[in-house]
Design an enzyme around this catalytic site. Structure first.
Site, short mmCIF file in Angstrom:
data_model
loop_
_atom_site.label_atom_id
_atom_site.label_comp_id
_atom_site.label_asym_id
_atom_site.label_seq_id
_atom_site.Cartn_x
_atom_site.Cartn_y
_atom_site.Cartn_z
N TYR A 1 53.63 57.82 54.50
CA TYR A 1 52.91 58.70 53.58
C TYR A 1 53.60 58.74 52.22
O TYR A 1 54.73 58.27 52.07
CB TYR A 1 52.75 60.10 54.18
CG TYR A 1 53.99 60.98 54.13
CD1 TYR A 1 55.10 60.72 54.94
CD2 TYR A 1 54.07 62.07 53.27
CE1 TYR A 1 56.23 61.54 54.90
CE2 TYR A 1 55.20 62.89 53.22
CZ TYR A 1 56.27 62.61 54.04
OH TYR A 1 57.37 63.40 53.98
N ARG B 1 45.63 53.64 74.14
CA ARG B 1 47.04 53.90 73.84
C ARG B 1 47.89 52.76 74.38
O ARG B 1 47.70 52.34 75.53
CB ARG B 1 47.47 55.22 74.47
CG ARG B 1 48.92 55.60 74.21
CD ARG B 1 49.22 56.98 74.77
NE ARG B 1 50.60 57.39 74.50
CZ ARG B 1 51.62 57.19 75.33
NH1 ARG B 1 51.42 56.61 76.51
NH2 ARG B 1 52.84 57.59 75.01
N LYS C 1 59.39 56.18 54.57
CA LYS C 1 58.75 57.51 54.50
C LYS C 1 57.68 57.64 55.58
O LYS C 1 56.48 57.52 55.32
CB LYS C 1 58.17 57.73 53.10
CG LYS C 1 57.88 59.21 52.80
CD LYS C 1 57.72 59.42 51.31
CE LYS C 1 57.24 60.81 50.96
NZ LYS C 1 58.13 61.90 51.31
N GLU D 1 70.54 64.92 53.09
CA GLU D 1 69.53 65.39 52.12
C GLU D 1 68.91 66.68 52.64
O GLU D 1 69.26 67.16 53.72
CB GLU D 1 68.47 64.32 51.88
CG GLU D 1 67.76 63.89 53.15
CD GLU D 1 66.82 62.71 52.97
OE1 GLU D 1 66.30 62.50 51.87
OE2 GLU D 1 66.59 62.01 53.97
N LEU E 1 65.99 59.30 52.22
CA LEU E 1 64.82 58.78 51.53
C LEU E 1 65.19 58.49 50.08
O LEU E 1 65.87 59.30 49.44
CB LEU E 1 63.67 59.78 51.59
CG LEU E 1 62.37 59.22 51.00
CD1 LEU E 1 61.75 58.21 51.94
CD2 LEU E 1 61.39 60.32 50.69
#
Ligand code: PDD
Length: 286
Positions: A32, A100, A150, A182, A206
């Site tokens: 994302y 799945r 991310k 972070e 990140l």
């Protein structure tokens, strides 16, 4: 009612649908980006678009056909929803196979799912919290080892926010091998004298798009920058502390695990960086 984007279509939010077999839903097999909007324009769009491509590549995820049009899609959503200040959330998953399965589906038959929606946040730039700063607690970093990608695996960061809330704080800084990695959804910084200190890039954090811009502006303004690890004890002794992200820009931190930072109020360097970042990135917005 928002208009959202799903796989090439603009739809009212209550008509947008995703399969129960979508790998984003079943496996957190998705990436994302969050891009902020100021004055109806996109902040740091190129940086977010490049990081998105890197995330897809690192996970061997096929690039959706819509990828070259993403700027247009962002702009169209801003227009349709009349966003002046806020965010655009974008998510791409490996799509929805027929069942799945742990193995990745055949990219020829299973196309990625692309979803975007807006979040209207009037007053985002003029956020009063920036005037008083936030409190953080430290928690162990229990995320997976590829935090440079991310992904939508945000359960531990969500738990971290809840731990902070339970402790009467606003956010948590995560600690691994004695050093701060972070924040739950932001990069972490301290200031010693005139030096801005933030963890060096690696798989442990990140690679924040706001971080890259803020460090560039700081260097251009002749401020000293040191990219290295620091501990909570060092942070508690610092003159200032702050975080950066696409949704908070530069946000002062005034308390870490109950210890006041500096004077216990937002420091001048964080305030200046917030101002520079907002001014300069507004000029570069698209
Ligand atoms: N979070 N570190 C983590 C773990 C993050 O989730 C984020 C962003 C950042 C800052 O990156 P950037 O400057 O590119 O926004 C650092 C977004 C805003 C979110 O999850 O909502």
């Amino acid at each position: 009612m928002r208009t959202v984007y799903v796989n090439g279509e603009y739809l009212p939010e209550n008509e947008a649908k995703i399969s129960i077999f979508d790998r984003g839903f079943l496996m957190a097999d998705g990436v994302y980006e969050v891009t902020s909007v100021l004055d109806g324009k996109l902040i740091d769009f190129d940086g977010h678009a490049k990081r998105l491509e890197r995330s897809l590549d690192e996970l061997d995820m096929p690039r959706p056909d819509a990828l070259p049009d993403l700027l247009d899609v962002h702009r169209e959503l801003v227009r349709l929803n009349g966003i002046e200040e806020g965010m655009i959330y974008l998510q791409i998953t490996r799509g929805a196979p027929d069942d799945r399965d742990f193995a990745f589906p055949d990219p020829e038959t299973t196309k990625p799912t692309v979803v975007l929606f807006t979040q209207n946040k009037p007053g985002l730039a003029d956020n009063p919290t920036a005037k008083k700063g936030i409190k953080v607690i430290s928690i162990a970093d229990q995320r997976w080892a590829r935090r440079d990608i991310k992904t939508v695996q945000l359960l531990y960061p969500s738990m971290g926010k809840m731990m902070a809330k339970a402790a009467g704080a606003d956010d948590a800084w995560m600690v691994e091998d004695g050093a701060v990695t972070e924040g739950t959804s932001n990069n972490a910084y301290i200031v010693k004298g005139n030096t801005i200190i933030t963890r060096n890039l690696g798989n442990e954090i990140l690679h924040g798009i706001t971080r890259a811009a803020v460090l560039r502006f700081a260097r251009e303004a002749q401020m000293q920058v040191e990219e290295r690890s620091f501990t909570i004890a060092e942070a508690q002794e610092a003159d200032e502390a702050f975080i950066t992200s696409a949704s908070t820009f530069v946000m002062p931190v005034v308390d870490i695990d109950g210890a006041s930072i500096g004077t216990g109020t937002p420091g001048p360097i964080a305030a200046r960086l917030r101002e520079i970042y907002l001014d300069e990135s507004r000029k570069l917005a698209v």
